[in-house]
Design a protein around this motif. Structure first.
Motif, PDB file in Angstrom:
ATOM      1  N   LEU A  34      -6.478  26.581 -21.285  1.00 35.20           N
ATOM      2  CA  LEU A  34      -7.920  26.349 -21.317  1.00 35.20           C
ATOM      3  C   LEU A  34      -8.597  26.984 -22.524  1.00 35.20           C
ATOM      4  N   SER A  35      -7.831  27.440 -23.496  1.00 33.28           N
ATOM      5  CA  SER A  35      -8.452  28.097 -24.648  1.00 33.28           C
ATOM      6  C   SER A  35      -9.295  27.131 -25.474  1.00 33.28           C
ATOM      7  N   GLY A  36      -9.001  25.824 -25.365  1.00 29.46           N
ATOM      8  CA  GLY A  36      -9.807  24.830 -26.075  1.00 29.46           C
ATOM      9  C   GLY A  36     -10.718  24.041 -25.153  1.00 29.46           C
ATOM     10  N   LEU A  37     -11.005  24.625 -23.975  1.00 39.23           N
ATOM     11  CA  LEU A  37     -11.795  23.912 -22.967  1.00 39.23           C
ATOM     12  C   LEU A  37     -13.210  23.633 -23.458  1.00 39.23           C
ATOM     13  N   GLY A  38     -13.660  22.407 -23.246  1.00 40.17           N
ATOM     14  CA  GLY A  38     -15.016  22.018 -23.583  1.00 40.17           C
ATOM     15  C   GLY A  38     -15.585  21.100 -22.509  1.00 40.17           C
ATOM     16  N   SER A  39     -16.841  20.799 -22.635  1.00 40.48           N
ATOM     17  CA  SER A  39     -17.505  19.894 -21.700  1.00 40.48           C
ATOM     18  C   SER A  39     -17.411  18.461 -22.207  1.00 40.48           C
ATOM     19  N   PRO A  40     -17.272  17.493 -21.308  1.00 42.13           N
ATOM     20  CA  PRO A  40     -17.256  16.092 -21.747  1.00 42.13           C
ATOM     21  C   PRO A  40     -18.600  15.710 -22.349  1.00 42.13           C
ATOM     22  N   ALA A  41     -18.574  14.825 -23.335  1.00 39.30           N
ATOM     23  CA  ALA A  41     -19.810  14.369 -23.973  1.00 39.30           C
ATOM     24  C   ALA A  41     -20.667  13.581 -23.003  1.00 39.30           C
ATOM     25  N   GLY A  42     -20.023  12.858 -22.094  1.00 35.71           N
ATOM     26  CA  GLY A  42     -20.758  12.050 -21.126  1.00 35.71           C
ATOM     27  C   GLY A  42     -19.842  11.628 -20.001  1.00 35.71           C
ATOM     28  N   THR A  43     -20.348  10.754 -19.147  1.00 37.16           N
ATOM     29  CA  THR A  43     -19.605  10.274 -17.991  1.00 37.16           C
ATOM     30  C   THR A  43     -18.920   8.950 -18.292  1.00 37.16           C
ATOM     31  N   ALA A  44     -18.111   8.502 -17.354  1.00 38.46           N
ATOM     32  CA  ALA A  44     -17.488   7.190 -17.491  1.00 38.46           C
ATOM     33  C   ALA A  44     -18.548   6.094 -17.523  1.00 38.46           C
ATOM     34  N   LEU A  45     -19.640   6.288 -16.806  1.00 42.09           N
ATOM     35  CA  LEU A  45     -20.730   5.313 -16.836  1.00 42.09           C
ATOM     36  C   LEU A  45     -21.346   5.243 -18.230  1.00 42.09           C
ATOM     37  N   ASP A  46     -21.505   6.396 -18.869  1.00 39.00           N
ATOM     38  CA  ASP A  46     -21.969   6.425 -20.262  1.00 39.00           C
ATOM     39  C   ASP A  46     -20.977   5.714 -21.177  1.00 39.00           C
TER      40      ASP A  46
END
Length: 298
Positions: A268-280
């Motif tokens: 998880l050292s490169g863990l980030g948040s997704p830019a958006g959802t599958a709907l996006d």
């Protein structure tokens, strides 16, 4: 030439638990969203189509978009259970929108999570899959459906937990708080558990996942064993995709974050948040398709 700014776009993200729909325009973005019932094309084709239509209709009504306009819209439909072009064509024909692309939900999930970035995606909801995007080239792993896949998913956790319940009943292994709790939901009747399994959907099994997760946090041995097994699958899958510690990675789905503590150090050292959802992601792909069509419309 088609006026790109006026093209209506439809995005649908459908899975074993629910489907979500968004409608809007190329320049105005999403104007309205709605949510409906399950839309897994493999599990229930007719039900998936009906739920998609209802969710899109609800969103369109909220946005003031008529049925006639919807019939000319550009749509991208991402659904669990779409495993071939033939599956996609069948869904496309049943929906009767305008220029429509149907893919499995992995495609829209990656598009939403990364847009044009590179990285590794771990999707863990009712079902599961992993993916890596590198210079717009995408490689998928898993996502083969509940009966022979979806390891580490919510449905998988629930099914494995019920298997453990019956092993405990048979005296193969001792009961724990997890198995006692789940067995009590069936009045401690193994026949009721067995009968449930014959008709239970992935969503039905997935309903037990949060109980597994909660009891694992309370050090229940059976729950910990199941979470550990799921984490090993995730780790092995990342290895198969070429993951290295420090690579960009994000998790999506209702239970993804629950595995974080069970993964190897460094994952998880490169863990980030997704830019958006599958709907996006579906909306972005519909927009790209509409733009491409407008450019080549004489």
């Amino acid at each position: 030439m088609t006026d790109f700014s006026q093209i209506v776009l439809i995005s649908v993200d459908g899975g074993g638990t629910r489907c979500r729909a968004a409608v809007g325009t190329a320049f105005g973005g999403v104007l309205a969203r709605a949510e409906g019932g399950p839309a897994n094309a493999m599990a229930n084709f007719d039900g998936a189509v009906a739920n998609i239509k209802a969710a899109v209709k609800e969103a369109a009504d909220s946005a003031g978009i008529s049925d006639a306009v919807l019939s000319r819209a550009t749509a991208h439909i991402g659904l669990a259970g779409v495993l071939s072009d033939a599956d996609g064509e069948r869904i496309k024909t049943a929906l009767c929108y305008g220029a429509t692309t149907v893919t499995d939900d992995r495609v829209t999930a990656v598009a939403g999570a990364f847009a044009e970035r590179d990285g590794f995606l771990v999707s863990l909801g009712t079902g599961s899959f992993l993916a890596v995007q590198n210079n717009k080239d995408i490689k998928f792993l898993g996502g083969w459906g509940f009966h022979i896949g979806d390891q580490a998913s919510g449905a998988w956790l629930g099914r494995k937990a019920m298997e453990r319940v019956l092993e405990c009943h048979d005296g193969i292994v001792p009961h724990s708080d997890l198995t006692l709790d789940l067995f009590e939901k069936f009045q401690n009747d193994p026949v009721a558990v067995s009968n449930f399994s014959f008709s239970a959907t992935p969503r039905d099994f997935g309903a037990f996942a949060q109980t597994v997760i909660a009891t694992a946090k309370a050090n229940d041995p059976h729950a910990i064993a199941l979470m550990t097994q799921g984490a090993r699958y995730i780790q092995a899958s990342l290895d198969a995709l070429g993951f290295q510690d420090g690579d960009p990675i994000c998790f999506i789905g209702g239970i993804g974050a629950s595995y974080c503590n069970a993964l190897a150090d460094g994952t998880l050292s490169g863990l980030g948040s997704p830019a958006g959802t599958a709907l996006d992601g579906g909306f972005m792909l519909a927009r790209d398709a509409a733009l491409l069509a407008a450019r080549y419309d004489p």
